[in-house]
Design an enzyme around this catalytic site. Structure first.
Site, PDB file in Angstrom:
ATOM      1  N   CYS A   1       0.834  -1.128  -0.100  1.00 24.58           N
ATOM      2  CA  CYS A   1      -0.044   0.028  -0.100  1.00 24.58           C
ATOM      3  C   CYS A   1       0.726   1.187  -0.016  1.00 24.58           C
ATOM      4  CB  CYS A   1      -0.908  -0.044   1.188  1.00 24.58           C
ATOM      5  SG  CYS A   1      -1.778   1.610   1.447  1.00 24.58           S
TER       6      CYS A   1
ATOM      7  N   CYS B   1     -20.729  -1.125 -18.266  1.00 23.53           N
ATOM      8  CA  CYS B   1     -21.946  -1.590 -17.786  1.00 23.53           C
ATOM      9  C   CYS B   1     -21.875  -3.150 -18.426  1.00 23.53           C
ATOM     10  CB  CYS B   1     -23.031  -0.673 -18.376  1.00 23.53           C
ATOM     11  SG  CYS B   1     -24.515  -1.530 -18.407  1.00 23.53           S
TER      12      CYS B   1
ATOM     13  N   CYS C   1     -25.205  -3.454 -20.880  1.00 29.48           N
ATOM     14  CA  CYS C   1     -25.594  -2.658 -22.000  1.00 29.48           C
ATOM     15  C   CYS C   1     -25.528  -2.977 -23.420  1.00 29.48           C
ATOM     16  CB  CYS C   1     -24.632  -1.413 -21.776  1.00 29.48           C
ATOM     17  SG  CYS C   1     -25.178  -0.238 -20.328  1.00 29.48           S
TER      18      CYS C   1
END
Length: 535
Positions: free
Chosen positions: A106, A447, A450
């Site tokens: 991190c 999406c 879609c």
């Protein structure tokens, strides 16, 4: 890979001195009885002296590097390393434990770690009872789960075994301030000018309270504010000489409160009544610099500021240096009303998410944007960002005369397209102001479903090709916006009926082509136009 060593000063001195000495020797040899060996001895002495200086500098640099490494190593040793065996015992057996949950990969954890270690050193030197510890949450996931560490980095304070979230800043100084307040030392009392001068050398921002006596309702409100605030160090004094060493412009002699910052707008006096909420509000509106540089570590504090109008200046670091001073002059005129924030446009982690909201994520030139967090509106300075244009932009922002910005792709060529592409700039013309019925598909590139809906719309467009009063259209909602298009789920299908554009009908994207065709026949075609709806 091979690296060439930097030429030593001995070599440079030899390069420069030798031709001069040779020249001097040739010019004076006939008349000067001094032998060439004498010149050689002088040169060797010079070179030997320079070599000694080089060695001394090398030793000093090595000593400095060792000293810095030693300090960091010492600081890191002060921070305890938690594991499966010791975490419960350490937390249960100590009154105050501040735990840093991190992951080795991190970036933000890596940035925070040295600040955390530095804070641990400072607190230990102060004799503070807080124990500071860190946990590699990736290596010890069960321990991390038991401590409720879910993201990285996570800071948690355990008081007698019970955890509470960390709510302070992320520099070493801010961690120390927060920790001292949570362990019972909300205010530092300064009694002498010498103490004041030493304090000034260590703190960038602080609140000074001057009281005739450390008692009474005003002082109690000051203490409550100091305890409630999580970011700023509070100091108190009952001597005007001591107070003036910290805040030279004090006019009062027995009751005063002000904030001191290390920037051009250094001193700000509090003029309200001594009530905790009023003091805290004063700090919220005055604790940031005139122009705040956004970082990973201060982003949460910046975004949560009570100043709802925020102007963001995106620029390369070198370009911003020339803009900073005039921008501070502009910010001074809108103090407490508009917050000014600078973001390095080359920092993708900070700049790109915001620039994407404007469709400008690929820009590398200086940009000025703004947000009204109260109304969730955004604005863009569309002229050259000069101090005067920025000031005019801010004035319009403050008085509500600047138009809200809605992003849009370039206007596409829809010639021969069975499904017309709509963008933000053409939504009015092609959808709302069109005299025809419009079946609009709202989609995004990411999406999942879609693509299926897009194929259905293409199929319907071909089937109803001869229907003159119906237009099929689509809009990419990730790159285009319009105030009359508010969609939260994708894909979405809307029928904007002619003469009823303010009340579009939402169609189910789960319907098959046959059901959608039947819907169009029902709502769009006149009775004599209705044809079979099988596709």
């Amino acid at each position: 890979m091979l690296f060439l060593r930097k030429p030593t000063s001995r070599f440079l001195l030899l390069t420069l001195t030798l031709p001069l000495l040779l020249s001097f020797s040739l010019n004076t040899n006939a008349s000067d009885p001094t032998s060439p060996e004498d010149d050689s001895d002088d040169l060797e002495q010079l070179l030997a002296l320079d070599e000694q200086e080089d060695q001394l500098q090398d030793k000093e640099q090595e000593s400095s590097r060792f000293s810095e490494a030693e300090v960091l190593s010492k600081a890191q040793r002060i921070v305890l390393e938690l594991n499966s065996d010791n975490s419960k015992r350490i937390i249960d057996e100590n009154e105050f434990v501040l735990v840093l949950g991190y992951a080795p990969w991190c970036v933000r954890s890596a940035e925070l770690m040295p600040h955390f270690a530095e804070a641990a050193t400072s607190l230990k030197e102060m004799g503070n009872p807080l124990l500071m510890a860190k946990l590699d949450a990736e290596r010890y996931p069960k321990v991390a789960s038991s401590l409720d560490i879910k993201g990285f980095p996570t800071l948690l304070l355990f008081v007698n075994g019970t955890s509470q979230a960390y709510t302070g800043g992320f520099s070493a100084e801010e961690i120390v301030i927060w920790a001292r307040k949570k362990t019972g030392v909300p205010v530092i009392r300064i009694s002498t000018v010498t103490e004041a001068e030493e304090f000034l050398n260590k703190h960038q921002i602080f609140v000074i309270g001057l009281f005739e006596k450390f008692e009474g309702s005003d002082y109690e409100a000051f203490l409550k504010a100091a305890t409630s605030d999580n970011e700023i160090q509070f100091v108190e004094a009952n001597s005007i000489e001591v107070a003036k060493a910290l805040y030279p412009d004090i006019k009062a002699t027995n009751l005063f409160l002000g904030i001191v910052k290390s920037e051009p707008e250094r001193y700000t006096a509090y003029e309200g009544t001594f009530e905790m909420e009023s003091i805290l509000q004063f700090l919220d509106y005055n604790k940031f610099p005139l122009v705040t540089k956004l970082t990973e570590l201060n982003s949460v504090r910046v975004y949560s500021s009570p100043i709802k109008l925020q102007v963001y200046v995106f620029a390369k670091d070198d370009d911003f240096k020339t803009l900073l001073e005039p921008l501070q002059d502009v910010a001074r005129k809108f103090k407490k009303e508009i917050m000014f924030i600078y973001i390095d446009i080359m920092d993708e982690n900070l700049a790109k998410p915001i620039l994407t909201l404007f469709g400008l994520e690929e820009s590398k030139n200086t940009l000025v944007t703004a947000f009204d967090n109260k109304g969730s509106s955004k604005f863009l300075l569309q002229s050259n960002p000069t101090p005067s244009s920025i000031e005019e932009f801010c004035s319009g922002l403050l008085h509500g005369s600047i138009s809200t910005y809605f992003k849009s792709q370039p206007i596409p060529d829809n010639k021969n397209a069975s499904v017309k592409a709509v963008v933000g700039k053409t939504f009015d013309d092609l959808v709302l102001n069109s005299p025809k019925n419009v079946l609009l598909e709202v989609y995004t590139p990411w999406c999942i479903n879609c693509e299926t809906t897009s194929k259905q719309v293409e199929k319907l467009a071909k089937h109803f090709k001869g229907l003159d009063n119906l237009v099929f259209a689509k809009i990419d909602a990730s790159a285009n916006e319009h105030p009359k298009l508010q969609v939260d789920d994708y894909p979405s299908l809307f029928l904007y009926k002619a003469g009823e554009k303010d009340s579009p009908i939402k169609l189910s994207t789960k319907s098959g082509s046959k059901e959608l065709a039947a819907f169009i026949n029902k709502h769009v075609r006149t009775k004599d136009q209705v044809a079979k709806d099988e596709l």
